[in-house]
Design a protein around this motif. Structure first.
Motif, PDB file in Angstrom:
ATOM      1  N   ARG A 136       2.783  -0.988  -8.867  1.00  0.00           N
ATOM      2  CA  ARG A 136       2.348  -2.209  -8.941  1.00  0.00           C
ATOM      3  C   ARG A 136       0.751  -2.325  -8.828  1.00  0.00           C
ATOM      4  N   GLY A 137       0.226  -3.279  -9.241  1.00  0.00           N
ATOM      5  CA  GLY A 137      -1.266  -3.453  -9.266  1.00  0.00           C
ATOM      6  C   GLY A 137      -1.826  -3.303  -7.878  1.00  0.00           C
ATOM      7  N   LEU A 138      -2.956  -2.320  -7.778  1.00  0.00           N
ATOM      8  CA  LEU A 138      -3.545  -2.639  -6.413  1.00  0.00           C
ATOM      9  C   LEU A 138      -5.194  -2.651  -6.544  1.00  0.00           C
ATOM     10  N   PRO A 139      -5.890  -3.195  -5.464  1.00  0.00           N
ATOM     11  CA  PRO A 139      -7.219  -3.202  -5.806  1.00  0.00           C
ATOM     12  C   PRO A 139      -7.695  -2.094  -5.841  1.00  0.00           C
ATOM     13  N   LYS A 140      -9.091  -2.106  -6.727  1.00  0.00           N
ATOM     14  CA  LYS A 140      -9.717  -0.888  -7.015  1.00  0.00           C
ATOM     15  C   LYS A 140      -9.133  -0.026  -7.929  1.00  0.00           C
ATOM     16  N   ALA A 141      -7.991  -0.248  -8.562  1.00  0.00           N
ATOM     17  CA  ALA A 141      -7.272   0.586  -9.246  1.00  0.00           C
ATOM     18  C   ALA A 141      -7.148   0.137 -10.763  1.00  0.00           C
TER      19      ALA A 141
END
Length: 270
Positions: free
Chosen positions: A162-167
């Motif tokens: 799933r989408g994650l910050p800084k990725a």
């Protein structure tokens, strides 16, 4: 009635009771090619498999780093996993030396923390190439060599769930790699050729050293290598570790976006 329907459904799918992949329990004499083996999980796994009696071929761009691992009798195959000609050359040397291969493991990876306000297209494309396109290129090179009882494994990441910050640069390639492995498994499993996806949580490497936040359940590369070998025994499609972290990430991936986005922002400070 519901129990009868459920039982009948189970009987209609005998594959549900079978292992999804070949179970690798004895490494003695197994021919294993590891790409991305100069450091991190790749180096630790190469050493662990050699210790268990496997014949290991190790690849990375720099031969000196591979030699520095000092793995007795390892086949050193320097190559650039992003380059089709370089991969083909390494494969040719491998087949000349071994006449075949039992398991191919793609461990090469790149990571650059990136958010929208610092988006760098050139860097993002480079990360995506290493994390996904190179894995496809390797697959194209070795598909003719994969035999029943063996197969190919890809190291992705829970960041692909799933989408994650800084990725912004890292996550999309890992998500694509997981999807690619799923589709490949559908095609190869009827031939008893294994396809594994390995999704680690945080592992202490040069790449994760760039992170400026606390990494829960951080593992050593050696512990990750043991978890990988243990996973290959089980015959499952996905190998994920450490469970106390990855199971939480799996739960988070099930949430609707309306719940997922605010929770992730709150828990990560993102």
């Amino acid at each position: 009635l519901h129990e009868q329907v459920g039982l009948q459904s189970w009987r209609n799918y005998p594959e549900l009771r079978q292992a999804m992949n070949p179970k690798i329990t004895n490494w003695q004499g197994k021919r294993v090619w590891l790409l991305g083996a100069s450091s991190g999980i790749g180096a630790a796994l190469a050493k662990e498999l050699a210790r268990r009696g496997a014949n290991v071929a190790i690849s990375a761009r720099k031969a000196d780093k591979l030699l520095a691992l000092n793995i007795p009798d390892a086949l050193i195959l320097p190559c650039d996993a992003t380059n089709v000609a370089s991969l083909a050359g390494a494969r040719k040397q491998l087949l000349l030396a071994w006449l075949g291969v039992d398991l191919v493991i793609y461990l090469a990876g790149d990571y650059v923390p990136m958010r929208a306000d610092s988006f760098d297209l050139a860097k993002a494309e480079k990360v995506f190439e290493v994390n996904f396109l190179a894995a496809m290129r390797l697959t194209a090179a070795v598909l003719p060599d994969l035999k029943a009882g063996g197969g190919i494994a890809f190291v992705a990441s829970v960041a692909g769930y799933r989408g994650l910050p800084k990725a912004l640069a890292y996550g999309p390639g890992k998500a694509a790699l997981i999807h690619f492995a799923e589709v490949l498994h559908l095609d190869l499993s009827p031939k008893n050729i294994g396809v594994w996806v390995i999704n680690p949580g945080f592992v202490a490497t040069q790449l994760t050293a760039q992170n400026n936040f606390d990494m829960p359940a951080l593992m050593t590369p050696e512990a990750a290598a043991i978890a990988t070998v243990d996973g290959l025994k089980a015959g499952n499609f996905e190998i994920h570790f450490p469970k106390r972290f990855t199971l939480f990430m799996k739960f988070m991936a099930l949430l609707p976006y309306r719940l997922y986005f605010p929770f992730i922002r709150r828990t990560t400070g993102g």
